[in-house]
Design a protein around this motif. Structure first.
Motif, PDB file in Angstrom:
ATOM      1  N   SER A 212       0.829  -1.213   0.000  1.00 53.68           N
ATOM      2  CA  SER A 212       0.000   0.000   0.000  1.00 53.68           C
ATOM      3  C   SER A 212       0.857   1.254   0.000  1.00 53.68           C
ATOM      4  O   SER A 212       0.495   2.271  -0.609  1.00 53.68           O
ATOM      5  N   ALA A 213       2.008   1.190   0.672  1.00 50.77           N
ATOM      6  CA  ALA A 213       2.892   2.363   0.753  1.00 50.77           C
ATOM      7  C   ALA A 213       3.397   2.804  -0.620  1.00 50.77           C
ATOM      8  O   ALA A 213       3.776   3.959  -0.810  1.00 50.77           O
ATOM      9  N   ALA A 296      10.674   1.024  -6.209  1.00 53.86           N
ATOM     10  CA  ALA A 296       9.943   2.227  -5.783  1.00 53.86           C
ATOM     11  C   ALA A 296      10.866   3.158  -4.995  1.00 53.86           C
ATOM     12  O   ALA A 296      10.815   4.383  -5.128  1.00 53.86           O
ATOM     13  N   TYR A 297      11.720   2.572  -4.192  1.00 55.06           N
ATOM     14  CA  TYR A 297      12.676   3.322  -3.367  1.00 55.06           C
ATOM     15  C   TYR A 297      13.683   4.053  -4.273  1.00 55.06           C
ATOM     16  O   TYR A 297      13.972   5.236  -4.078  1.00 55.06           O
ATOM     17  N   LYS A 301       9.649   6.905  -4.995  1.00 50.84           N
ATOM     18  CA  LYS A 301       8.219   6.821  -4.680  1.00 50.84           C
ATOM     19  C   LYS A 301       7.999   6.559  -3.195  1.00 50.84           C
ATOM     20  O   LYS A 301       6.961   6.895  -2.646  1.00 50.84           O
ATOM     21  N   VAL A 302       8.950   5.862  -2.589  1.00 51.32           N
ATOM     22  CA  VAL A 302       8.849   5.605  -1.144  1.00 51.32           C
ATOM     23  C   VAL A 302      10.184   5.928  -0.481  1.00 51.32           C
ATOM     24  O   VAL A 302      11.225   5.971  -1.156  1.00 51.32           O
ATOM     25  N   ILE A 424       9.179   1.566   5.926  1.00 51.40           N
ATOM     26  CA  ILE A 424       8.725   2.185   4.658  1.00 51.40           C
ATOM     27  C   ILE A 424       7.808   3.393   4.929  1.00 51.40           C
ATOM     28  O   ILE A 424       6.926   3.354   5.776  1.00 51.40           O
ATOM     29  N   LYS A 425       8.082   4.488   4.188  1.00 54.27           N
ATOM     30  CA  LYS A 425       7.254   5.691   4.324  1.00 54.27           C
ATOM     31  C   LYS A 425       6.968   6.243   2.934  1.00 54.27           C
ATOM     32  O   LYS A 425       7.817   6.200   2.061  1.00 54.27           O
ATOM     33  N   ARG A 426       5.791   6.757   2.785  1.00 58.88           N
ATOM     34  CA  ARG A 426       5.424   7.320   1.467  1.00 58.88           C
ATOM     35  C   ARG A 426       6.012   8.690   1.253  1.00 58.88           C
ATOM     36  O   ARG A 426       6.045   9.495   2.161  1.00 58.88           O
TER      37      ARG A 426
END
Lengths: 426, 292
Positions: A212-213, A296-297, A301-302, A424-426
């Motif tokens: 979801s993140a 994503a990282y 993105k995250v 993990i953080k958005r």
């Protein structure tokens, strides 16, 4: 159902006749029905130098000939040559080459003194796929009706209800929903859990929060609560093929652009072994969760922040995902970023120097004592790097937890989703 | 058999073993090798049941193939250092014997020259070769002006006249020739092969690694016999009643055994001398070789 053109038909079999084993050609043909040129090469070229044994904790523990990975290749090659080579056929007909019943009975022990981790292949001068020949021996035991009962149950359950541990579709759907995973919806990502993960609501919730993140829409299917590799590891390739096909059909149904798995072994089997055993390319890409998050990282993105784990934590790399599957950087890099006191192992993730844990053999009661002794090599190694361990495969997690239970040297074992979810953080 | 012997004008003289080895067994060995190699390679594809697309490109395969070479040595170094000693003794010194010992260069130079219709294809090896066996064969008359008396359809030894030999006996190894010569390297290679034989027997008898087939022993014994007959030819070991001239027959037996070995390679573990490299090429077909 696509089974790669191979029907689930009953054929002759292996028969123990006095001191020898009688084999029917159809049976051998069926047992070896997915050999690639690389496999044939491997069977034929093994020099039996025995160097493979030094990477195997099972041999290091027992020092038995039948636990040398090359012994299994020798056995499979013997059968292959008796039916597929000119001089082997002649030798068989002249009764110069045969399988003794005492030898055949050793297959049962030997083929399950192997987690199929692939270290023996990596260390071999000729890179012989000994890990695969162990599965081929299991396949012959399965076809002969002489396989381990518990293992046969995995295959039977998968065939009947789609889950090796008997988790019904309703039970799975309930667990998934309570973990916040949407079911049977159209989404870009089809999430496929492995059977051990599907039973564990906590892991499922961590996976759901992690995906979801990234902001991507994902779904799971009520029809799929397993990846199918337990059947494969039981030697029941037919059931595994059916299951792999079912996953691909479901992915099409939900219009997924990619399949994400969170189990290291699952990644290997779905990405690499499914196309091989099905005999055709898999159109939809398969990713491990760490790959998706790492991408994503990298794309910004995250963010990955240090999670609240203060102890010294090292990683037990997934044998299937890294050693055989080739995924090296994403899992370790993510752990490096999210663990405060990260202790990186001395060797790269795919190194043969990293001992295998007990993996799926931990689920077989009959093997518990052997697996405990073999597992000690891995845990001793990990304990020299850190006091706790993070794993990328639920079978490895189970093995590490059994190691803690048996006081073999580590304090805690974490699943990577536990750490990733917190970092993990958005 | 007799009509064949007459038809090919076979030598039935005292040095007939040399003639038979050179003209019949050796070329036959090459022929069997060619068909055997085709058979063996084709089996990889005939025996396969599913196609397997390459997963890594040539560059990756090559890089990984090269970087994987020391891996088994590293693994064996801790637990089985003797296997490394055997491997080095056998592979390095045997390769050295074949590549730099003069008489072998002459033989291969002639054979490859005939096959590819090129004059002196191995010219670049002449100057680094050791002179020891030139002298031996030259003194025997296998080389030199009367060498054709031993000749046949290949006759590598007789292909060189004395002038060519004399210009090729330059010794670049200086005092190192005490070590870098066919005898010492042959004996070290022999030590390696005996090591393999003894450890295999020990492993089989003690049950630590009972993995041998009869073919494994045939292969090792054949290799040992090649080295022994090579040394016997050089030093002209005397065995009564073997025939006169004895040394020519030793050469003949040596060449015949090499012919048998070459023919046996595609059907034995000897194939790994090619299979090793084919295997590195197969890496791309392995699972997940495309690392990430």
């Amino acid at each position: 159902m696509d089974t790669g053109g191979r029907e689930d038909r009953v054929c002759g079999g292996f028969k123990v006749q006095g001191k020898n084993v009688k084999m029917e050609r159809r049976m051998v043909s069926r047992a070896l029905d997915e050999l690639s040129p690389y496999d044939v090469w491997g069977l034929q070229e093994c020099m039996r130098c025995g160097i493979c044994r030094y990477a195997c904790p099972f041999w290091l523990d027992s020092q038995e000939t039948t636990d040398i990975p090359a012994w299994r290749t020798y056995e499979v090659n013997k059968i292959y040559s008796m039916y597929y080579t000119g001089y082997g056929n002649v030798a068989r007909l002249l009764r110069l080459r045969r399988v003794k019943s005492s030898e055949f009975l050793k297959w049962r022990e030997s083929s399950y003194n192997c987690t199929a981790c692939g270290a023996c292949t990596d260390v071999s001068p000729l890179e012989i796929p000994n890990w695969y020949t162990a599965i081929l021996l299991r396949r012959m035991l399965h076809l002969a009706g002489m396989n381990l009962e518990e293992v046969e149950e995995w295959a039977n359950n998968t065939k009947k209800i789609g889950n090796p541990f008997g988790v019904s579709a309703e039970q799975w759907e309930e667990t998934a929903k309570s973990a916040g995973i949407t079911i049977n919806e159209k989404a870009d990502i089809l999430y496929v859990p492995s059977a051990l993960e599907a039973k564990d609501g906590e892991i499922l919730q961590q996976v759901a929060n992690t995906i979801s993140a990234t902001g991507e829409k994902f779904t799971a299917s009520s029809e799929v609560s397993d990846i199918g590799y337990y059947s494969y590891l039981a030697g029941d390739f037919e059931t595994a093929r059916q299951h792999f096909s079912k996953i691909l059909e479901v992915a099409k149904k939900v219009e997924a652009k990619k399949i994400v798995v969170s189990d290291g072994a699952g990644l290997f089997f779905l990405r690499w072994q499914a196309p091989k055993t099905l005999g055709h390319k898999v159109d939809i890409p398969v990713y491990h969760l760490t790959e998706t998050i790492y991408d994503a990282y990298k794309q910004g993105k995250v963010k990955i922040e240090v999670a609240d784990f203060k102890e010294q934590i090292t990683v037990h790399d997934s044998e299937f995902m890294s050693k055989l599957g080739g995924v090296e950087k994403p899992p370790r890099e993510l752990m490096k970023a999210s663990i405060f006191n990260f202790r990186e192992p001395k060797f790269p993730p795919s190194s043969h120097n990293l001992f295998t844990c007990g993996h799926h053999l931990e689920l077989i009661k009959e093997k518990s004592e052997t697996v405990k002794r073999a597992r000690a090599y891995s845990i001793k190694q990990l304990a020299s790097w850190g006091e706790s361990v993070v794993t990328f495969d639920p079978n490895c997690l189970l093995s590490m937890r059994n190691g803690i239970r048996d006081s073999q040297g580590i304090k805690n074992a974490y699943y990577y989703t536990n750490i990733l979810e917190k970092g993990i953080k958005r | 058999m007799l009509p064949v012997i007459f038809a090919i004008d076979a030598s039935l003289g005292s040095d007939s073993l040399y003639w038979w080895g050179l003209n019949v067994i050796f070329p036959l060995g090459l022929l069997i090798f060619v068909f055997g190699a085709i058979y063996r390679i084709s089996r990889y594809f005939l025996g396969r049941r599913v196609p397997s697309p390459a997963l890594a490109g040539f560059g990756t395969q090559f890089k990984e193939g090269v970087s994987a070479i020391p891996t088994p040595f590293g693994a064996a170094a801790k637990r089985d250092p003797f296997i490394i000693v055997e491997t080095i003794f056998w592979h390095i010194f045997m390769l050295g014997v074949v590549v730099i010992v003069g008489i072998h260069i002459l033989a291969w130079n002639y054979i490859f020259g005939q096959i590819f219709s090129v004059s002196n294809p191995l010219w670049f090896l002449f100057k680094i070769s050791t002179p020891e066996q030139f002298t031996s064969a030259y003194q025997l008359g296998l080389l030199g002006s009367n060498s054709y008396s031993h000749g046949g359809i290949l006759n590598p030894l007789g292909a060189w006249n004395s002038a060519e030999v004399s210009t090729s006996t330059f010794d670049p190894w200086s005092f190192l020739a005490v070590l870098v010569n066919g005898t010492v390297m042959g004996l070290l290679a022999m030590a390696g092969i005996l090591g393999y034989l003894i450890t295999r027997i020990m492993d089989d008898v003690t049950g630590h690694k009972r993995l041998s087939s009869s073919g494994d022993y045939v292969f090792l014994i054949l290799l040992a016999a090649i080295v022994i007959t090579g040394l016997a030819a050089m030093y002209d070991f005397q065995i009564p009643y073997l025939g006169i001239p004895n040394q020519a027959n030793w050469y003949g037996l040596h060449i015949a055994l090499v012919g048998a070995f070459i023919g046996y390679v595609p059907f034995s573990k000897g194939w790994h001398m090619f299979g090793y490299y084919i295997g590195k090429g197969m890496r791309g077909y392995g699972y997940g070789r495309k690392r990430r």
